[in-house]
Enzyme design. Sequence first.
Site, PDB file in Angstrom:
ATOM      1  N   SER A 125       0.829  -1.205   0.000  1.00 24.86           N
ATOM      2  CA  SER A 125       0.000   0.000   0.000  1.00 24.86           C
ATOM      3  C   SER A 125       0.858   1.247   0.000  1.00 24.86           C
ATOM      4  O   SER A 125       1.968   1.260   0.560  1.00 24.86           O
ATOM      5  CB  SER A 125      -0.857  -0.016   1.267  1.00 24.86           C
ATOM      6  N   TYR A 150      -2.237  -0.997  10.872  1.00 25.86           N
ATOM      7  CA  TYR A 150      -2.467  -1.575   9.547  1.00 25.86           C
ATOM      8  C   TYR A 150      -1.289  -1.265   8.624  1.00 25.86           C
ATOM      9  O   TYR A 150      -0.743  -2.146   7.957  1.00 25.86           O
ATOM     10  CB  TYR A 150      -3.774  -1.021   8.945  1.00 25.86           C
ATOM     11  N   LYS A 154       1.814  -3.772   6.641  1.00 27.83           N
ATOM     12  CA  LYS A 154       2.233  -3.777   5.227  1.00 27.83           C
ATOM     13  C   LYS A 154       3.733  -3.537   5.130  1.00 27.83           C
ATOM     14  O   LYS A 154       4.451  -4.213   4.385  1.00 27.83           O
ATOM     15  CB  LYS A 154       1.468  -2.704   4.441  1.00 27.83           C
TER      16      LYS A 154
END
Length: 340
Positions: A125, A150, A154
């Site tokens: 991302s 989050y 990643k």
Amino acid sequence: MNILVTGGAGFIGSHTLIELYNAGHTAVVVDNLANSNPAVLQRVAEIIGVKEIPFYKTDIRDREGLERIFSTHRFDACIHFAGLKAVGESVEKPWEYYENNIGGTLTLVEVMRKHGCKNIIFSSSATIYGDPAEIPITENCPKGQCTNPYGWTKSMLEQVLMDIQKADGEWNVVLLRYFNPVGAHPSGRIGENPNGIPNNLMPYITQVAVGKRKELGVFGNDYPTPDGTGVRDYIHVVDLAAAHVAAMRAIERRCGVGIYNIGTGHGYSVLDMVNAFVRVNHVDIPYSIKPRRAGDIATCYCDPAKALSELGWQAHCTIDDMVRDSWNWQRQNPDGYPEE
Ligand code: NAD
Ligand code: UFG
């Protein structure tokens, strides 16, 4: 190639299945349905024109479950979408995010390795750039401080997969750093189906358009951008799906590690998106200006040149395509997929 698609019942995974089959690949889906509905796979099968997509309702943290699947099928590669993705929720439930996203990926990689499947495409991302040091963002831009767990999952998983490839050159690892996926398949049969109040801009706009929400809150109009609202690199999910087919070709060429920004290279503001939606779809979107949302940055768009030169991939859809297809999906499915 025969490809294991984790999280294949989700928004991006379901669109990618169509592009994979159109390119001559076959796929098996593993999804625990934590954030998806099995109806999507029947619709995908109808679009592709096959009877069904092989599907296992299995959690990627379930080692024995994965073992059974790998003993039944031979996979050339895995496209790994499965993960939790709600930024705000990850701040409330950090353990759940690290355990699901990192624990799940470690288990998946362990089982892949055991069965000699050492090719993976990972959904990364733009969030790993934090507040980006340069705009447009190239892949050489240093990774930044993430503002939520989050994002850290990643960033950490990119490192994990690169280290695994470094230690064992039989692996091919492609990290695709998605910018802001929006839109839906042009058929309107599949699309984004968030649970509860949408966090992201486009599903919020479509739910206002369909009458489920009263008005859009625009989070800040005092950013240093042309109209003061946040600027992002929105990419049509069908273009994004096609990037995985291009990445699969890189894996077939034995690319080692490949890292690519997957965006259009164009930045649009919140009000650009609202205005395009109203102009193209002839639906009113009432909105009001709200305070800035914690953790948001002013501007985020990429330089997608590396994906073009090395993967031969580029986005083709316009902002008009994105707002038209998002609305087409929501209009036809005001309540998302039917509950089982
Ligand atoms: P999504 O929630 O629609 O799809 C993810 C799928 O993974 C869901 O179907 C969910 O049920 C499944 N899943 C979650 N945990 C699982 C587990 N432990 N075992 C098996 N299945 C599990 O999300 P999406 O928008 O399609 O995103 C796909 C991937 O792309 C995710 O990894 C996400 O973090 C990443 N990504 C998404 C965006 C975005 O804005 N949509 C942006 C950048 C990156
Ligand atoms: N926004 C609003 N109102 C809303 C929702 C969003 O004004 O109701 C604004 C935001 O402030 C931001 C822009 O719309 O300026 C886009 O916001 P999104 O929540 O749609 O997307 P983000 O760029 O914040 O984040 C998304 C995903 C992340 C991912 C990132 C980069 O949620 O997981 O894109 O890929 F990391």
